[in-house]
Design an enzyme around this catalytic site. Structure first.
Site, PDB file in Angstrom:
ATOM      1  N   LYS A 206       0.829  -1.208   0.000  1.00 38.22           N
ATOM      2  CA  LYS A 206       0.000   0.000   0.000  1.00 38.22           C
ATOM      3  C   LYS A 206       0.861   1.255   0.000  1.00 38.22           C
ATOM      4  CE  LYS A 206      -3.786   0.129   2.464  1.00 38.22           C
ATOM      5  NZ  LYS A 206      -4.764   0.231   3.589  1.00 38.22           N
ATOM      6  N   GLU A 212      10.124  -5.750   4.003  1.00 34.75           N
ATOM      7  CA  GLU A 212      10.298  -7.089   3.447  1.00 34.75           C
ATOM      8  C   GLU A 212       9.930  -7.118   1.963  1.00 34.75           C
ATOM      9  OE1 GLU A 212       8.810  -7.581   7.771  1.00 34.75           O
ATOM     10  OE2 GLU A 212       8.409  -6.266   6.043  1.00 34.75           O
ATOM     11  N   GLY A 267      -5.510  -5.046   5.388  1.00 29.65           N
ATOM     12  CA  GLY A 267      -4.660  -6.000   4.683  1.00 29.65           C
ATOM     13  C   GLY A 267      -5.227  -7.406   4.633  1.00 29.65           C
ATOM     14  N   ARG A 268      -5.727  -7.891   5.754  1.00 28.29           N
ATOM     15  CA  ARG A 268      -6.224  -9.269   5.789  1.00 28.29           C
ATOM     16  C   ARG A 268      -7.613  -9.399   5.171  1.00 28.29           C
ATOM     17  NH1 ARG A 268      -5.586  -6.780  10.360  1.00 28.29           N
ATOM     18  NH2 ARG A 268      -7.236  -6.474  11.906  1.00 28.29           N
ATOM     19  N   GLU A 353      -5.004 -11.856  13.923  1.00 32.25           N
ATOM     20  CA  GLU A 353      -4.639 -10.458  13.770  1.00 32.25           C
ATOM     21  C   GLU A 353      -5.844  -9.559  14.006  1.00 32.25           C
ATOM     22  OE1 GLU A 353      -1.335  -8.804  11.045  1.00 32.25           O
ATOM     23  OE2 GLU A 353      -3.192  -8.402   9.933  1.00 32.25           O
ATOM     24  N   HIS A 384      -3.658 -38.685  10.889  1.00 33.75           N
ATOM     25  CA  HIS A 384      -2.471 -39.479  11.208  1.00 33.75           C
ATOM     26  C   HIS A 384      -1.438 -38.651  11.964  1.00 33.75           C
ATOM     27  CE1 HIS A 384      -3.713 -42.948   8.723  1.00 33.75           C
ATOM     28  NE2 HIS A 384      -4.333 -42.011   8.020  1.00 33.75           N
ATOM     29  N   LYS A 512       8.703  -4.397  14.185  1.00 33.48           N
ATOM     30  CA  LYS A 512       9.222  -3.687  13.015  1.00 33.48           C
ATOM     31  C   LYS A 512      10.137  -2.539  13.438  1.00 33.48           C
ATOM     32  CE  LYS A 512       5.293  -4.494   9.885  1.00 33.48           C
ATOM     33  NZ  LYS A 512       4.247  -3.836   9.085  1.00 33.48           N
TER      34      LYS A 512
END
Length: 549
Positions: A206, A212, A267-268, A353, A384, A512
């Protein structure tokens, strides 16, 4: 005590819990053979059967009372109407507007946002058609064969999950790659599979400042220019999803190839926006619109259906019941569909979040549990592995079973076996195995006496482990859109009841901030002394080993 825990509805649920917590679901099904007819909801090609939960009709009524006490209907309307319910950032929350296929006006700050939403969708559609049709060519005149999405968090998890889930609808020429980890191994491995002349990079940020993402983007840019050489060729191979036109242009991307989204898109919750460009490229314009349409259909169900027949509301209330009254610290997402193997990871961000908060909307510390830990894996693998703990362990973890009726492969026998396990596991978690049943099995196997008594305790399953069963008609773009929206709204409802802001994420910021400081310290040889003794020692140990190579 907080206003929530002192409230009449909460207190009534607490008393009710004491009265029924010892009930076994076997008893509930025996007392009401039609239980599943009542405790199921169908909407948007999804059947939710929630009868395998430790609830009675009284429980459900009291949970509805809790939702009404929290003002849930008004909060639902406030979200859809564009009110600034994200109070800590003073923003509206309008991922629902991004998929508003009815195109009814949605007003934010006096402006209808739908023309801008539709404009971006149109630009995305035209661009995707050009890439998919082979009209968009790389710098050597060849069509695009590989698309590398570079983002992180919601800019990675959403597009990745959807592209994996809907591979059957993907373009056969396009290979999709997703890079999010700043660990260089991921992008190096990705670039090794690509060719500069036929690769398109989608940079999703954005602000176009995310550390990153920009680190990976510049690595991709350097890799590309080693072969393409001329910076003018970047415009054919890099596009951006951002709002920072200046930074995008400085990177070398033509701002005509920048796709916009807005600060009311979290964002999510952003895969419905231009962040979904990789989805649209892979699936095509129409399938992307189908994804939006499925979510819009669930939006309408959520907004207009009475609470007691409302699928997201009921799932939310059941979650509250287990987190806050049974003390369940985690919730399991277990899809019986290999295409949905990234769904649990996507749900982790979406839920934790959003509601992983310890401060309420009024700035007060909460005195109750909020978001559970979300985890899971495909169901067949889970049987399993971690299912052992779910069946016989000491932790209570409610489970969401998810499968599709339509066979997603061309191997019908496989699908039959898959669904047999799907239905059986949900029943097994509910029923368990009594001492008498376990003893009978041992006797039938010829095991008696002291050996049988020694094995008997290990063969008993307590059962009474709650689960929801979500059965999709088919896994296609429309139904997947509805499924994702279902969980978004479930999480929103829980946030309303817990009185937390489901749409901010201040908890991600501190790490951050510290990383920026430490990054600068890693570039100098002098010993670091500005942190606690543990962090100083770790940094200095690293620097010494790195220096000695």
């Amino acid at each position: 005590m907080s206003a929530l825990t002192e409230s009449p509805a909460w207190q009534a649920l607490g008393k009710h819990f004491q009265a029924i917590s010892g009930l076994h679901m076997r008893e509930l099904f025996a007392a009401d053979p039609g239980r599943s007819d009542v405790m199921s909801i169908e909407a948007c090609d999804i059947l939710l059967d929630y009868s395998k939960n430790r609830v009675t009709p009284t429980t459900l009524k009291l949970l509805i009372d809790l939702a009404l006490q929290a003002g849930l209907p008004d909060r639902i309307e406030a979200m859809f109407n564009g009110e600034k319910i994200n109070v800590t950032e003073n923003r509206a929350v309008l991922h629902t507007a991004l998929r508003n296929r009815a195109n009814t006006p949605v007003i934010v700050d006096g402006e209808d946002v739908m023309p801008k939403v539709n404009s971006v969708l149109e630009r995305m559609g035209n661009f995707c058609n050009a890439v998919r049709n082979g009209d968009w060519l790389g710098y050597t005149g060849q069509p695009i064969t590989d698309i590398v999405n570079i983002g992180i968090g919601g800019s990675d998890l959403g597009p990745l999950m959807v592209c994996e889930a809907l591979k059957a609808f993907g373009h056969p020429r396009l290979n999709m790659h997703f890079v999010s980890n700043v660990d260089g191994a991921q992008i190096v491995d990705t670039l090794r599979k690509c060719h500069t002349a036929t690769t398109l990079f989608v940079i999703e940020s954005k602000t176009f400042t995310t550390s990153e993402t920009l680190t990976n983007a510049h690595t991709a840019r350097d890799w590309f220019l080693r072969s393409a050489r001329y910076e003018s060729t970047i415009a054919k191979h890099f596009v951006a999803v951002s709002t920072n036109a200046k930074a995008v242009a400085e990177f070398g991307i033509d701002t005509n190839n920048m796709f916009e989204f807005w600060n009311w898109v979290g964002g999510r919750y952003s895969l419905w926006s231009a962040i979904g460009l990789p989805i649209a490229l892979y699936l095509g314009r129409q399938h992307f619109l189908d994804l939006l349409a499925g979510a819009h259909e669930m939006d309408q169900h959520f907004r207009h259906t009475p609470l007691e027949r409302n699928m997201p509301v009921m799932m939310a209330l059941l979650g509250i019941w287990y987190v806050n009254f049974f003390g369940a610290a985690s919730h399991v997402i277990t899809p019986y569909n290999q295409s949905l193997h990234r769904l649990p990871a996507y749900m982790q961000q979406l839920d934790m979040e959003s509601n992983g908060k310890s401060t309420d909307m009024n700035g007060h510390a909460v005195d109750y549990q909020t978001s559970p830990i979300i985890w899971g894996e495909t169901g067949i693998n889970g049987q399993h592995a971690y299912f052992q703990m779910l069946h016989q362990g000491t932790q209570l973890s409610p489970i969401d079973f998810i499968a599709s009726i339509e066979n997603p492969s061309t191997l019908p026998r496989h699908h039959t076996i898959l669904l047999a396990n799907f239905f059986a596991q949900a029943e097994a978690f509910m029923r368990g195995k009594t001492e008498a049943e376990a003893r009978g099995e041992l006797l039938a196997a010829g095991i008696e006496g002291e050996q049988a008594e020694r094995l008997l305790p290990h063969k008993i399953f307590g059962g009474n482990r709650p689960s929801n069963t979500l059965l999709l008609g088919q896994l296609d773009p429309t139904t997947l859109g509805a499924l994702i929206a279902l969980y978004e709204h479930k999480i929103f409802c829980q946030g309303v009841i817990w009185n937390v802001n489901s749409f901010d994420q201040w908890g991600v910021e501190l790490g951050k901030q510290l990383a920026k400081q430490i990054q600068a310290e890693l570039d100098i040889a002098a010993p670091t002394q500005s942190h606690d003794s543990s962090t100083n020692r770790l940094i200095n140990f690293y620097k010494q080993r790195a220096r000695n190579g």
